[in-house]
Design a protein around this motif. Structure first.
Motif, PDB file in Angstrom:
ATOM      1  N   ASN A 508       0.755  -1.442   0.477  1.00  0.00           N
ATOM      2  CA  ASN A 508      -0.109   0.316  -0.426  1.00  0.00           C
ATOM      3  C   ASN A 508       0.711   0.640  -0.272  1.00  0.00           C
ATOM      4  OD1 ASN A 508      -2.963  -1.643   0.579  1.00  0.00           O
ATOM      5  ND2 ASN A 508      -0.523  -2.236   2.463  1.00  0.00           N
ATOM      6  N   PRO A 509       1.035   1.221  -1.064  1.00  0.00           N
ATOM      7  CA  PRO A 509       2.440   2.358  -1.054  1.00  0.00           C
ATOM      8  C   PRO A 509       2.266   4.234  -0.907  1.00  0.00           C
ATOM      9  CG  PRO A 509       2.633   1.861  -3.377  1.00  0.00           C
ATOM     10  CD  PRO A 509       1.305   1.019  -2.251  1.00  0.00           C
ATOM     11  N   THR A 510       0.370   4.260  -1.179  1.00  0.00           N
ATOM     12  CA  THR A 510      -0.272   5.628  -1.178  1.00  0.00           C
ATOM     13  C   THR A 510      -1.023   5.754  -0.042  1.00  0.00           C
ATOM     14  OG1 THR A 510      -2.100   5.252  -2.719  1.00  0.00           O
ATOM     15  CG2 THR A 510       0.071   6.112  -3.494  1.00  0.00           C
ATOM     16  N   ALA A 511      -0.894   4.676   0.812  1.00  0.00           N
ATOM     17  CA  ALA A 511      -2.110   5.088   1.943  1.00  0.00           C
ATOM     18  C   ALA A 511      -1.446   4.922   3.023  1.00  0.00           C
ATOM     19  CB  ALA A 511      -2.433   2.893   2.045  1.00  0.00           C
ATOM     20  N   ARG A 512      -1.958   6.100   3.640  1.00  0.00           N
ATOM     21  CA  ARG A 512      -2.205   6.718   5.323  1.00  0.00           C
ATOM     22  C   ARG A 512      -1.447   5.688   6.295  1.00  0.00           C
ATOM     23  NH1 ARG A 512       0.231  11.334   4.329  1.00  0.00           N
ATOM     24  NH2 ARG A 512      -1.367  12.973   2.836  1.00  0.00           N
ATOM     25  N   ILE A 513       0.018   5.081   6.590  1.00  0.00           N
ATOM     26  CA  ILE A 513      -0.631   3.736   7.499  1.00  0.00           C
ATOM     27  C   ILE A 513       0.165   4.502   8.814  1.00  0.00           C
ATOM     28  CG2 ILE A 513       1.029   1.953   8.450  1.00  0.00           C
ATOM     29  CD1 ILE A 513       0.095   1.099   5.456  1.00  0.00           C
ATOM     30  N   LEU A 514      -1.013   3.538   9.931  1.00  0.00           N
ATOM     31  CA  LEU A 514      -0.856   3.718  11.603  1.00  0.00           C
ATOM     32  C   LEU A 514      -0.326   3.154  12.460  1.00  0.00           C
ATOM     33  CD1 LEU A 514      -4.472   5.893  11.461  1.00  0.00           C
ATOM     34  CD2 LEU A 514      -2.393   6.851  10.728  1.00  0.00           C
ATOM     35  N   TYR A 515       0.996   2.833  12.871  1.00  0.00           N
ATOM     36  CA  TYR A 515       2.007   2.222  13.283  1.00  0.00           C
ATOM     37  C   TYR A 515       0.948   2.207  15.261  1.00  0.00           C
ATOM     38  CZ  TYR A 515       4.783  -1.528  15.743  1.00  0.00           C
ATOM     39  OH  TYR A 515       5.376  -1.743  16.126  1.00  0.00           O
ATOM     40  N   LYS A 516       0.986   1.410  15.220  1.00  0.00           N
ATOM     41  CA  LYS A 516      -0.261   1.446  16.658  1.00  0.00           C
ATOM     42  C   LYS A 516       0.858  -0.375  18.009  1.00  0.00           C
ATOM     43  CE  LYS A 516      -3.236   1.763  20.776  1.00  0.00           C
ATOM     44  NZ  LYS A 516      -2.130   0.259  21.267  1.00  0.00           N
ATOM     45  N   PRO A 517       2.030   1.037  18.405  1.00  0.00           N
ATOM     46  CA  PRO A 517       2.814  -0.673  19.593  1.00  0.00           C
ATOM     47  C   PRO A 517       1.878  -0.949  20.513  1.00  0.00           C
ATOM     48  CG  PRO A 517       3.648   1.187  19.327  1.00  0.00           C
ATOM     49  CD  PRO A 517       2.867   1.957  18.914  1.00  0.00           C
ATOM     50  N   HIS A 518       2.127  -2.504  21.049  1.00  0.00           N
ATOM     51  CA  HIS A 518       1.396  -3.304  21.685  1.00  0.00           C
ATOM     52  C   HIS A 518       1.354  -3.052  22.946  1.00  0.00           C
ATOM     53  CE1 HIS A 518       0.483  -6.724  24.115  1.00  0.00           C
ATOM     54  NE2 HIS A 518      -0.463  -6.750  23.002  1.00  0.00           N
ATOM     55  N   PRO A 519       1.053  -2.993  24.044  1.00  0.00           N
ATOM     56  CA  PRO A 519       0.710  -2.254  24.691  1.00  0.00           C
ATOM     57  C   PRO A 519       1.733  -2.126  26.217  1.00  0.00           C
ATOM     58  CG  PRO A 519      -1.908  -2.193  24.535  1.00  0.00           C
ATOM     59  CD  PRO A 519      -0.860  -2.936  23.702  1.00  0.00           C
ATOM     60  N   ASP A 520       1.334  -3.592  26.010  1.00  0.00           N
ATOM     61  CA  ASP A 520       2.714  -4.665  27.123  1.00  0.00           C
ATOM     62  C   ASP A 520       3.953  -4.750  26.362  1.00  0.00           C
ATOM     63  OD1 ASP A 520       1.028  -5.493  27.854  1.00  0.00           O
ATOM     64  OD2 ASP A 520       1.065  -7.711  27.470  1.00  0.00           O
ATOM     65  N   VAL A 521       4.355  -3.936  24.872  1.00  0.00           N
ATOM     66  CA  VAL A 521       5.333  -3.662  24.479  1.00  0.00           C
ATOM     67  C   VAL A 521       5.938  -2.157  24.916  1.00  0.00           C
ATOM     68  CG1 VAL A 521       7.007  -3.300  22.442  1.00  0.00           C
ATOM     69  CG2 VAL A 521       5.183  -5.397  22.750  1.00  0.00           C
ATOM     70  N   GLU A 522       4.882  -1.330  24.884  1.00  0.00           N
ATOM     71  CA  GLU A 522       4.799  -0.022  25.306  1.00  0.00           C
ATOM     72  C   GLU A 522       5.287   0.296  26.823  1.00  0.00           C
ATOM     73  OE1 GLU A 522       2.075   2.886  22.803  1.00  0.00           O
ATOM     74  OE2 GLU A 522       1.132   1.251  24.011  1.00  0.00           O
ATOM     75  N   ALA A 523       4.825  -1.173  27.936  1.00  0.00           N
ATOM     76  CA  ALA A 523       4.821  -0.556  28.776  1.00  0.00           C
ATOM     77  C   ALA A 523       6.966  -1.190  29.486  1.00  0.00           C
ATOM     78  CB  ALA A 523       3.885  -1.752  29.945  1.00  0.00           C
ATOM     79  N   GLY A 524       6.667  -2.064  28.620  1.00  0.00           N
ATOM     80  CA  GLY A 524       8.084  -2.616  29.244  1.00  0.00           C
ATOM     81  C   GLY A 524       7.857  -3.725  29.056  1.00  0.00           C
TER      82      GLY A 524
END
Length: 668
Positions: A508-524
């Motif tokens: 999807n080269p022209t799409a708007r890609i939104l990346y959301k990290p996983h909460p457990d990963v964000e919490a370390g």
């Protein structure tokens, strides 16, 4: 609808004074509560002609109420357990009722004068299509969940070979028997007639549950057995027993009513409420009952319009369907847990919540190598080969499991586990089964989807930050925990968040890609972090601490390996592309680019998938009442946030766990 007798009272802020001269009305908390919610103020003392006097059926103390009513001119209010009561008979004292029959005229079992129930059956139109559809759906739910008045029955017991005549015993001198004028001779006559009218057939005499438990004697015993006549005492589901019968004989048992619902036209030797409507063969006809009813009409009056139903989780009066689903949840818990469990692979902090979930009827033991109990094991841990595997459900909590927040739902899988496509799971079978839904199941799933969207319910319900998203075709890429079991078992080519992002961008080269990290990963707490530089090179935005429920309303598409977010996205109408083999892939609802098991051939609707995944598969526990509950109660708790806090100990332990996340192998 609320029982017509109590409809006005239920909405009245000035309750009617109700006097009782039977101790049970005062000692039974649930009974008092239902009466209070129905608009009655229970009292003991001196009555006037303006008051009501409560009479429990035809109990030994009923004469006190009758005498006081005659003396004072007070009206009588007859109270009985509803036809769907509890797991166990009331005499055991183990469980209170989930419904009452409150009648201002006479008990429903008295054929000598028309009760409120009989008046409903005689005069209510019973032609409303919505009402009758509710009745048909509820009948099927009773059968499917093997529910009856006392629902502690075992559907897995071996059934007798079909082709027998079923003769139903009752407890000696029960009010429903004596009101019909029946006695020992009547029961003996019924047994003789069953043999004469069915020459050569096997006769099974079904004993009453209270007789089985030794609480009350019945009318039949071993002396009534002979070569072709046998007592049947096993606590089997009545729906299974009725399915194998070629004829049914009863005096006035509720099992006769259920026989009608199961498709029989039972032979009746008494005058119960269900006799006289051309659905039975009546030995003693009731000539004042001349109306012809269908099974759905009989059920609608007796189970929907007449009783007063109670929801013990929400502590309020409710519809039949709510009580039915509540009893279904409790009966499932009893059937699965009554032998106790020996649990393996359970971290210490989980053991207390697991005891609450599975130890209601017998406490769990842990890691006993030579236990005779059935075994359960946390799905990602090693354990006995034939153990039932346990995992968090899809509507889990308000907070992360990694932060030691106890779950509201858990799944139990005796075949595999939902996230592992290398073997069939119980969920796969349920999804296949729900490729076709009854109208009531379709409606329930539709309502559940609507409520999930309305209240923005997700697995963890964390809330989070809102973002101003870029215009264009938005694709959400949810990050995952890279050492999660669903990644290890359900992916092949693409197994990391970085690889997932690259694949989504390449396609999807022209799409708007939104990346959301996983909460457990964000919490370390777990593995799966992508460097900021790499993430921003591939995604248009990196959404730290984002509100997932809000995001799903703003995106058109989701790309994922195996994340539950893909399932949640389907509920919001998003296109979902899977690069692994999550449980919701392979059924025609997603764009699948992973290795999907060939056995997934069914084509369920979204509602069918939801019914299997959120209604059939998990077990739910209400954190407020402590009772097993249906999904709707769990959803309401998650939506309102009315969930008791897990305690400072869990919070402190989770903070320590986060501080020492690099040593997680010591506790995971």
């Amino acid at each position: 609808m609320i029982n017509p007798t109590t409809e006005e009272a239920a909405g009245n802020t000035n309750p009617r004074r109700l006097f009782a001269f039977n101790g049970g009305f005062f000692f039974q908390k649930r009974l008092r509560r239902i009466l209070s919610l129905a608009g009655y103020e229970l009292r003991f003392g001196r009555t006037t002609s303006e008051d009501l006097i409560a009479i429990w059926g035809n109990s030994p103390t009923a004469h006190r109420g009758h005498a006081m009513a005659e003396k004072t001119g007070a009206s009588q209010l007859y109270v009985e357990d509803a036809f769907l009561r509890s797991l166990f008979p009331g005499r055991t004292g183990k469980e209170p009722p989930i419904g009452l029959m409150i009648d201002g005229t006479c008990p429903h079992f008295d054929p000598n004068q028309p009760s409120d129930l009989e008046r409903l059956l005689k005069h209510e139109p019973l032609d409303d299509s919505v009402l009758l559809n509710r009745a048909r759906g509820a009948i099927e739910r009773l059968k499917e969940n093997h529910l009856t008045k006392y629902a502690a029955v075992d559907p897995d017991l071996p059934a007798p070979d079909p082709g027998y005549v079923l003769v139903i015993d009752q407890t000696r001198d029960d009010a429903a028997v004596t009101a019909s004028g029946a006695n020992d001779l009547r029961f003996q006559e019924m047994l003789v007639m069953a043999q004469e009218e069915n020459p050569g057939a096997r006769i099974l005499i079904k004993t009453h549950p209270e007789t089985q438990n030794g609480a009350r004697a019945g009318y039949y015993s071993e002396k009534d057995t002979r070569d072709n006549v046998a007592l049947y005492t096993d606590p089997i589901s009545p729906w299974i027993l009725l399915d194998g019968a070629i004829a049914v004989y009863t005096v006035s048992s509720q099992l006769g009513f259920e026989a009608i619902l199961a498709g029989h036209k039972p032979r009746i030797f008494g005058q119960p409420f269900y006799a006289g409507w051309e659905l039975t063969q009546d030995e003693f006809p009731l000539y004042h009952r001349q109306r012809r009813l269908t099974r759905a009409q009989l059920f609608a009056a007796a189970m929907i319009l007449y009783p007063t139903w109670y929801d013990p989780c929400r502590d309020k009066l409710c519809e039949l369907e709510d009580s039915l689903e509540q009893l279904a949840a409790q009966s499932r818990a009893w059937r699965e847990d009554r032998h106790g469990w020996n649990a393996f692979g359970m971290r210490l902090w989980k053991r207390k919540p697991l005891q609450k979930f599975f130890g209601r009827y017998k406490a769990l033991t842990f890691d006993k190598k030579h236990s005779s109990r059935p075994a359960m094991v946390w799905a990602s841990k090693p354990g006995p080969e034939r153990a039932t595997r346990i995992e968090d459900g899809f509507l889990r909590s308000r907070g992360l499991g990694a932060e030691l927040v106890p779950p509201l739902s858990l799944v139990c899988d005796d075949l595999g586990i939902y996230y592992d496509p290398t073997q069939e799971s119980r969920l796969e079978r349920l999804i296949t089964k729900r490729a076709t839904l009854r109208p009531d199941q379709q409606l329930r799933a539709e309502r559940l989807i609507k409520a999930l969207k309305k209240h923005r319910i997700t697995k963890y319900n964390l809330g989070g930050t809102s973002f101003d998203l870029p215009d264009g075709h938005r694709i959400l890429v949810p990050g995952q925990v890279e050492d999660d079991a669903s990644i290890l078992t359900g992916t092949t080519g693409i197994t990391t968040n970085l690889a997932l992002l690259k694949a989504a961008r390449a396609a999807n080269p022209t799409a708007r890609i939104l990346y959301k990290p996983h909460p457990d990963v964000e919490a370390g707490l777990r593995k799966g972090q992508i460097s900021r530089e790499d993430a921003e090179a591939l995604a248009d935005m990196v959404l730290d601490q984002a509100d997932m429920a809000a995001l799903l309303k703003e995106v058109e598409e989701v790309w994922t390996m195996t994340s539950l977010t893909g399932f949640e996205a389907l509920l919001h109408g998003c296109k979902v592309t899977t690069l692994g083999a999550p449980f919701y892939a392979g059924w025609g609802l997603t764009d699948d680019r992973g290795d999907i098991p060939a056995r997934r051939t069914a084509q369920p609707s979204l509602e069918g998938l939801v019914h299997a995944a959120l209604i059939d598969y998990p077990r739910y526990r209400d954190p407020v009442s402590g009772l097993p509950c249906p999904v709707e109660v769990a959803l309401e708790r998650l939506a309102t946030g009315y969930i008791p806090h897990p305690g400072w100990g869990n919070r402190l332990l989770s903070k320590l766990q986060g501080r020492f996340a690099s040593y997680q192998s010591l506790w995971r």
